[in-house]
Design a protein around this motif. Structure first.
Motif, short mmCIF file in Angstrom:
data_model
loop_
_atom_site.label_atom_id
_atom_site.label_comp_id
_atom_site.label_asym_id
_atom_site.label_seq_id
_atom_site.Cartn_x
_atom_site.Cartn_y
_atom_site.Cartn_z
N CYS A 155 13.67 3.15 8.07
CA CYS A 155 14.10 3.98 6.94
C CYS A 155 12.96 4.09 5.92
CB CYS A 155 15.29 3.34 6.21
SG CYS A 155 16.72 3.10 7.23
N SER A 192 12.13 -5.69 4.51
CA SER A 192 13.10 -6.68 4.05
C SER A 192 13.79 -7.40 5.20
CB SER A 192 14.18 -6.00 3.21
OG SER A 192 14.89 -5.07 4.00
N GLN A 228 2.36 -2.75 7.34
CA GLN A 228 3.10 -2.30 8.53
C GLN A 228 2.20 -1.44 9.42
OE1 GLN A 228 6.25 -0.27 6.47
NE2 GLN A 228 7.70 -1.96 6.68
C1 AGP Z 1 10.20 3.01 -0.54
O1 AGP Z 1 9.38 2.86 -1.62
C2 AGP Z 1 11.51 2.34 -0.61
N1 AGP Z 1 11.45 1.02 -1.06
C3 AGP Z 1 12.38 2.54 0.64
O2 AGP Z 1 12.17 3.81 1.17
C4 AGP Z 1 12.24 1.48 1.77
O3 AGP Z 1 11.04 1.63 2.45
C5 AGP Z 1 13.44 1.62 2.70
O4 AGP Z 1 14.61 1.38 1.98
C6 AGP Z 1 13.37 0.69 3.88
O5 AGP Z 1 13.37 -0.65 3.51
P1 AGP Z 1 12.99 -1.78 4.54
O6 AGP Z 1 11.59 -1.57 4.94
O7 AGP Z 1 13.19 -3.06 3.78
O8 AGP Z 1 13.90 -1.65 5.70
#
Ligand code: AGP
Length: 608
Positions: A300, A349, A407
């Motif tokens: 995402c 995350s 990444q």
């Molecule tokens: C981007 O600046 C945001 N923090 C958001 O798009 C983020 O990359 C996305 O919610 C995915 O999060 P994740 O990498 O922790 O899965």
């Protein structure tokens, strides 16, 4: 979403809990609250808005309480309001809870509890937890939490206190984060380790379904049926200073400047001095890499953009077909899996609900799953068959920066290893690319020293109402990320397009008022991009190019250029995104916006 802090110890805990919440504020900031066991009752303070309001409200009372809970909320069910802020109590006011996640069957539970005489005070799904505990609290708080956990569906973590057991905090988790901190005569609960890092670095990471009872002198573990469990302690090698701003104005700026170190750490021990790649730690052997017939990438937001960048590199270098999709689409489009398709879930995350669901779907259907993740012990790393960690360190700014470039670096390592195992490119060629990648952290360092030029351009354009971003190939993926950065922290509408598509619609947007950001690395499609820039200029729009040092063509065609050091086009996306991060940062700063906590956003999206 939401941050939880719990404390059971001997020190007055109000300031400890408030400080923990401050460190978790990135998880949600539309309301917050705290509950303390004072004398023989509970004292609760809640407020709407970010933590400043809670600090002001809680500061009005003194407290000797040594047990309590705190919560910072990102609203899912029920608008941000005083009533909907956590903690929530039961009908007696003797039990109080804080919840992260979603109770999917809350409507049924609420109807049943109401029929049995419970009165609800909020619109939240979370409040049912307090009432479920109330029904069993005579059996003890731990047994009551077990009973509540058994009744809940969905992904959640919650903690509870009871005025009748004033020394205890009980917590449990199911697919939402909750960790235990082990101090000297004090114990902590938190949604993330930084919340208690000022007090201890000894942690116990919980498994789904664990129920934990904390007292000042330790913790007891059981499953939701009440059967005892044993859990191991580990010491995290983090520095408390990592959770602070380290002299920078904002976490985002600090994290942008941490990119050289994050990249070095991510490559360390994996990209060897001779330019070859060793990913044996991941456990995917060369035989499996040779057998692969296809790769799916799911992610995402910014993580998706990292995947899109490297999908080009994997196909070009390793000649393996790659399909990439945003996880929220992928999980519902009935993709076709097989054992020779590797599914790569990218999530900094490790807790993003849609990405986790997409990864689970793939595993259940028999495809091997690799997680690219930044958080050790997070859900994605527990559920995946293989894990390749980025080593970007803690990222607190909601806008992802250092985790994104890390990444891309980690995925490029995979692309190189894959190409090597499959003999898709000559060893010399792959070693040359390995050396190019090894040089990147130093090049990013040099790039950060050019920030003054970026901030001057931000001054010139900060009042614009719309920005179009154009690029080709990996440069297009960088445009998507640059456009996301600007819109999420400055709230200026942006659009990113593959430059070749411009004539099929977006060209209608062009006029003298709308600047066009062009990412122009020296890749094979550069000549095509030059034609697109000419088309933009013909409509009178200003071109702000991101281009490599010495590119005279771009110098002549563009009103402004954000120069980046020369490098191979496969690694260029790690460089070209940096000025776009800084451009967004400075424009938002000039507008006086809070870049670390953009409106409506949370760092970790644990809901669908
Ligand atoms: C981007 O600046 C945001 N923090 C958001 O798009 C983020 O990359 C996305 O919610 C995915 O999060 P994740 O990498 O922790 O899965």
């Amino acid at each position: 979403m939401c941050g939880i802090v719990g404390y059971a110890g001997r020190r007055p805990c109000k300031p400890i809990i408030l400080d923990g919440l401050r460190r978790l504020e990135y998880r949600g900031y539309d309301s917050a609250g705290i509950v303390l066991i004072e004398g023989d009752g509970l004292q609760t303070v809640r407020s709407v808005g970010n933590l400043d309001a809670l600090f002001a409200a809680a500061g009005e009372t003194s407290s000797k309480a040594t047990v309590g809970l705190g919560h910072t909320r990102w609203a899912t069910h029920g608008r941000p309001s005083h009533e909907n802020a956590h903690p929530h109590d039961d009908c007696t006011g003797r039990v109080s809870i804080v919840v992260n996640g979603i109770v999917e069957n809350y409507k049924e539970l609420r109807a049943e509890l109401t029929a049995r005489g419970h009165e609800f005070k909020s619109e939240t799904d979370a409040e049912v937890v307090a009432h479920l505990i109330e029904e069993h609290v005579d059996e003890g708080l731990t047994a009551a939490v077990c009973a509540a956990a058994r009744a809940l569906q969905g992904h959640h973590a919650f903690c509870a206190v009871s005025a009748d057991e004033p020394g205890a905090v009980v917590g449990t988790r199911n697919q939402c984060p909750l960790v235990v901190g082990v101090g000297d005569g004090e114990m902590f609960f938190a949604s993330a380790i930084p919340a208690f890092m000022a007090h201890t670095r000894t942690v116990i990471v919980l498994e789904d379904g664990d129920v934990v009872t904390l007292h000042a002198d330790g913790a007891e573990f059981c499953d939701v049926a009440g059967a005892p469990l044993v859990r191991e302690e580990t010491v995290v090698p983090w520095d408390d200073a990592a959770a602070e701003k380290g002299g920078y104005e904002t976490f985002m700026l600090k994290e942008i400047h941490e990119q050289p170190a994050a990249l070095r750490d991510t490559l360390a021990g994996r990209l060897l001095e001779d330019g070859t790649v060793d990913l044996s730690e991941v456990g995917i052997g060369d035989e499996m890499l040779r057998r692969l017939r296809r790769i799916f990438i799911v992610a995402c937001g910014t993580s998706y953009h990292a995947g899109l960048i490297v999908s080009y590199a994997i196909e070009q270098l390793a000649r393996v077909p790659v399909q990439i999709d945003v996880a929220s689409e992928f999980r519902y489009r009935e993709p076709v899996f097989d054992p020779d398709t590797l599914v790569i879930g990218i999530t900094q995350s490790g807790e993003t609900a849609d990405t986790l669901a997409a990864m689970r779907l793939a595993r259940e259907a028999g495809s091997p799953v690799l997680a690219i993740c930044n958080v050790m012990g997070s859900q994605a790393t527990r559920e995946a068959d293989y894990v390749l960690y980025t080593r970007a360190g803690l990222e607190i700014g909601v806008a992802a920066t250092k985790t994104h470039t890390s990444q891309v670096a980690a995925l490029l390592l995979l692309a190189l290893r894959l190409a090597w195992a499959r003999g898709a490119r000559t060893e010399d060629e792959l070693k040359r690319l390995g050396h190019e990648l090894r040089a990147v952290p130093e090049l990013v360092q040099q790039l950060l020293e050019r920030d003054t030029a970026v901030s001057a351009i931000a001054q010139r354009y900060h009042d614009e109402r719309f920005f179009l971003y154009l690029g080709r190939g990996m440069g297009f993926a960088v445009c998507l990320e640059g456009a996301l950065k600007l819109k999420e922290i400055s709230y200026i509408p942006t659009e990113a397009y593959a430059a070749g598509e411009m004539k099929h619609g977006p060209i209608a947007l062009l006029d003298k008022e709308s600047p066009v950001v062009v990412v122009a690395d020296d890749g094979p499609v550069f000549p095509k991009l030059v034609s697109n820039i000419e088309e933009v200029r013909a409509r009178g729009a200003d071109v702000i190019a991101v281009a490599t040092d010495g590119n005279e063509v771009i110098g002549e065609l563009s009103r402004d250029v954000l120069w980046v050091p020369k490098c191979d086009h496969h690694v260029a996306p790690i460089l070209t995104v940096v000025p776009l991060q800084l451009l967004a940062y400075h424009i938002a700063g000039i507008k006086g916006l809070n870049v670390d906590q953009p409106r409506n956003l949370a760092k970790t999206v644990t809901v669908e």
